[in-house]
Design a protein around this motif. Sequence first.
Motif, PDB file in Angstrom:
ATOM      1  N   GLU A 211      -8.069  12.162   0.510  1.00 27.72           N
ATOM      2  CA  GLU A 211      -6.901  11.311   0.262  1.00 27.72           C
ATOM      3  C   GLU A 211      -7.302  10.127  -0.609  1.00 27.72           C
ATOM      4  OE1 GLU A 211      -4.686  11.942   4.575  1.00 27.72           O
ATOM      5  OE2 GLU A 211      -5.521   9.980   4.067  1.00 27.72           O
ATOM      6  N   LYS A 212      -6.353   9.696  -1.429  1.00 31.09           N
ATOM      7  CA  LYS A 212      -6.522   8.483  -2.238  1.00 31.09           C
ATOM      8  C   LYS A 212      -5.385   7.540  -1.869  1.00 31.09           C
ATOM      9  CE  LYS A 212      -5.412   8.863  -6.473  1.00 31.09           C
ATOM     10  NZ  LYS A 212      -4.444   8.346  -7.395  1.00 31.09           N
ATOM     11  N   HIS A 213      -5.714   6.394  -1.312  1.00 30.58           N
ATOM     12  CA  HIS A 213      -4.732   5.364  -0.953  1.00 30.58           C
ATOM     13  C   HIS A 213      -4.895   4.210  -1.935  1.00 30.58           C
ATOM     14  CE1 HIS A 213      -3.745   7.125   3.032  1.00 30.58           C
ATOM     15  NE2 HIS A 213      -4.927   7.659   2.856  1.00 30.58           N
TER      16      HIS A 213
ATOM     17  N   PRO B  21       0.808  -1.221   0.000  1.00 31.31           N
ATOM     18  CA  PRO B  21       0.000   0.000   0.000  1.00 31.31           C
ATOM     19  C   PRO B  21       0.845   1.279   0.000  1.00 31.31           C
ATOM     20  CG  PRO B  21       0.087  -0.923   2.188  1.00 31.31           C
ATOM     21  CD  PRO B  21       0.839  -1.871   1.288  1.00 31.31           C
ATOM     22  N   SER B  22       0.244   2.334  -0.500  1.00 30.60           N
ATOM     23  CA  SER B  22       0.878   3.646  -0.429  1.00 30.60           C
ATOM     24  C   SER B  22      -0.184   4.726  -0.595  1.00 30.60           C
ATOM     25  CB  SER B  22       1.951   3.791  -1.504  1.00 30.60           C
ATOM     26  OG  SER B  22       1.361   3.714  -2.783  1.00 30.60           O
ATOM     27  N   ALA B  23       0.071   5.896  -0.021  1.00 27.35           N
ATOM     28  CA  ALA B  23      -0.805   7.045  -0.220  1.00 27.35           C
ATOM     29  C   ALA B  23      -0.293   7.782  -1.443  1.00 27.35           C
ATOM     30  CB  ALA B  23      -0.780   7.956   0.995  1.00 27.35           C
ATOM     31  N   TRP B  24      -1.046   7.773  -2.510  1.00 28.43           N
ATOM     32  CA  TRP B  24      -0.561   8.308  -3.769  1.00 28.43           C
ATOM     33  C   TRP B  24      -1.010   9.718  -4.062  1.00 28.43           C
ATOM     34  CZ3 TRP B  24      -0.820   4.041  -8.030  1.00 28.43           C
ATOM     35  CH2 TRP B  24       0.155   3.084  -7.766  1.00 28.43           C
ATOM     36  N   TRP B  25      -1.984  10.234  -3.314  1.00 28.83           N
ATOM     37  CA  TRP B  25      -2.483  11.555  -3.682  1.00 28.83           C
ATOM     38  C   TRP B  25      -3.322  12.102  -2.536  1.00 28.83           C
ATOM     39  CZ3 TRP B  25      -7.564  13.192  -4.231  1.00 28.83           C
ATOM     40  CH2 TRP B  25      -7.758  14.424  -4.875  1.00 28.83           C
TER      41      TRP B  25
ATOM     42  N   ALA C 179     -17.143  15.736  -1.699  1.00 33.59           N
ATOM     43  CA  ALA C 179     -16.132  15.631  -2.756  1.00 33.59           C
ATOM     44  C   ALA C 179     -16.660  14.654  -3.792  1.00 33.59           C
ATOM     45  CB  ALA C 179     -14.805  15.133  -2.202  1.00 33.59           C
ATOM     46  N   LYS C 180     -16.499  15.006  -5.064  1.00 41.24           N
ATOM     47  CA  LYS C 180     -16.877  14.122  -6.175  1.00 41.24           C
ATOM     48  C   LYS C 180     -15.632  13.851  -6.996  1.00 41.24           C
ATOM     49  CE  LYS C 180     -21.639  15.586  -6.434  1.00 41.24           C
ATOM     50  NZ  LYS C 180     -22.732  16.131  -7.230  1.00 41.24           N
TER      51      LYS C 180
ATOM     52  N   ARG D 201     -10.671   8.786   1.150  1.00 38.89           N
ATOM     53  CA  ARG D 201     -11.027   9.270   2.494  1.00 38.89           C
ATOM     54  C   ARG D 201     -11.317  10.766   2.453  1.00 38.89           C
ATOM     55  NH1 ARG D 201      -6.311   5.843   5.312  1.00 38.89           N
ATOM     56  NH2 ARG D 201      -7.418   3.870   5.365  1.00 38.89           N
ATOM     57  N   PHE D 202     -12.364  11.156   3.186  1.00 39.47           N
ATOM     58  CA  PHE D 202     -12.803  12.550   3.259  1.00 39.47           C
ATOM     59  C   PHE D 202     -12.725  12.992   4.720  1.00 39.47           C
ATOM     60  CE2 PHE D 202     -16.111  15.753   3.829  1.00 39.47           C
ATOM     61  CZ  PHE D 202     -15.962  16.567   2.716  1.00 39.47           C
ATOM     62  N   TYR D 203     -11.863  13.980   4.986  1.00 39.00           N
ATOM     63  CA  TYR D 203     -11.703  14.525   6.334  1.00 39.00           C
ATOM     64  C   TYR D 203     -12.247  15.948   6.350  1.00 39.00           C
ATOM     65  CZ  TYR D 203      -8.295  10.748   6.999  1.00 39.00           C
ATOM     66  OH  TYR D 203      -7.677   9.536   7.088  1.00 39.00           O
ATOM     67  N   GLU D 204     -13.018  16.310   7.395  1.00 36.64           N
ATOM     68  CA  GLU D 204     -13.516  17.673   7.537  1.00 36.64           C
ATOM     69  C   GLU D 204     -13.439  18.037   9.007  1.00 36.64           C
ATOM     70  OE1 GLU D 204     -15.907  21.139   8.097  1.00 36.64           O
ATOM     71  OE2 GLU D 204     -16.369  19.210   9.010  1.00 36.64           O
TER      72      GLU D 204
END
Length: 177
Positions: free
Chosen positions: A101-103, A86-90, A167-168, A121-124
Amino acid sequence: MSIRRKAIGMLAAATATAAAGLTVAGAPAAVAAPSATADAAAASVWRNIALTGTYTIRDDEGIFAAGTYCNGNVASEGWVNEVRSPSAWWETTCGGEIRVEKHVSAQTDATGGVMIYVTLRFYEGTNDTNTDLDAEYDFNRYVPAGQTSTVSEITLRNGENGGKDWAKLNLVLHNNR
């Protein structure tokens, strides 16, 4: 000790040194070639995968103005093989309070196809480095060698304020040669 015994001892020592993979008097040592089965077992199928697309984010409670919209492109790529890692790419932020985030992780198969696993993932919260996870979406896709797969309009919503923060994303998964 006789000269003949000394010569036999030196020859035995030189043979042992050569067998250990060292050179004797500048001559290359004889080294056994690896077996074909060991090569086949160690062979790895590497593929270049990319995830591209677009995003729109709405922050209803933006620090600077209510109803902040952010738009942009998603672009990331990497090399993968049969070992899933795995990696966090964006990631991107919007309005000072939202982070998306896109993992990604992926693994190849013997045909060069790739199974791609994605977590969005959506953080607010009170800033864009917060850890208040409000929405998460997981999916996976198999993409044959040299092909693409489109994932249209994924929507992540914050349920805490009636879904006004969202987010879309529209993504295309590429399995390049």
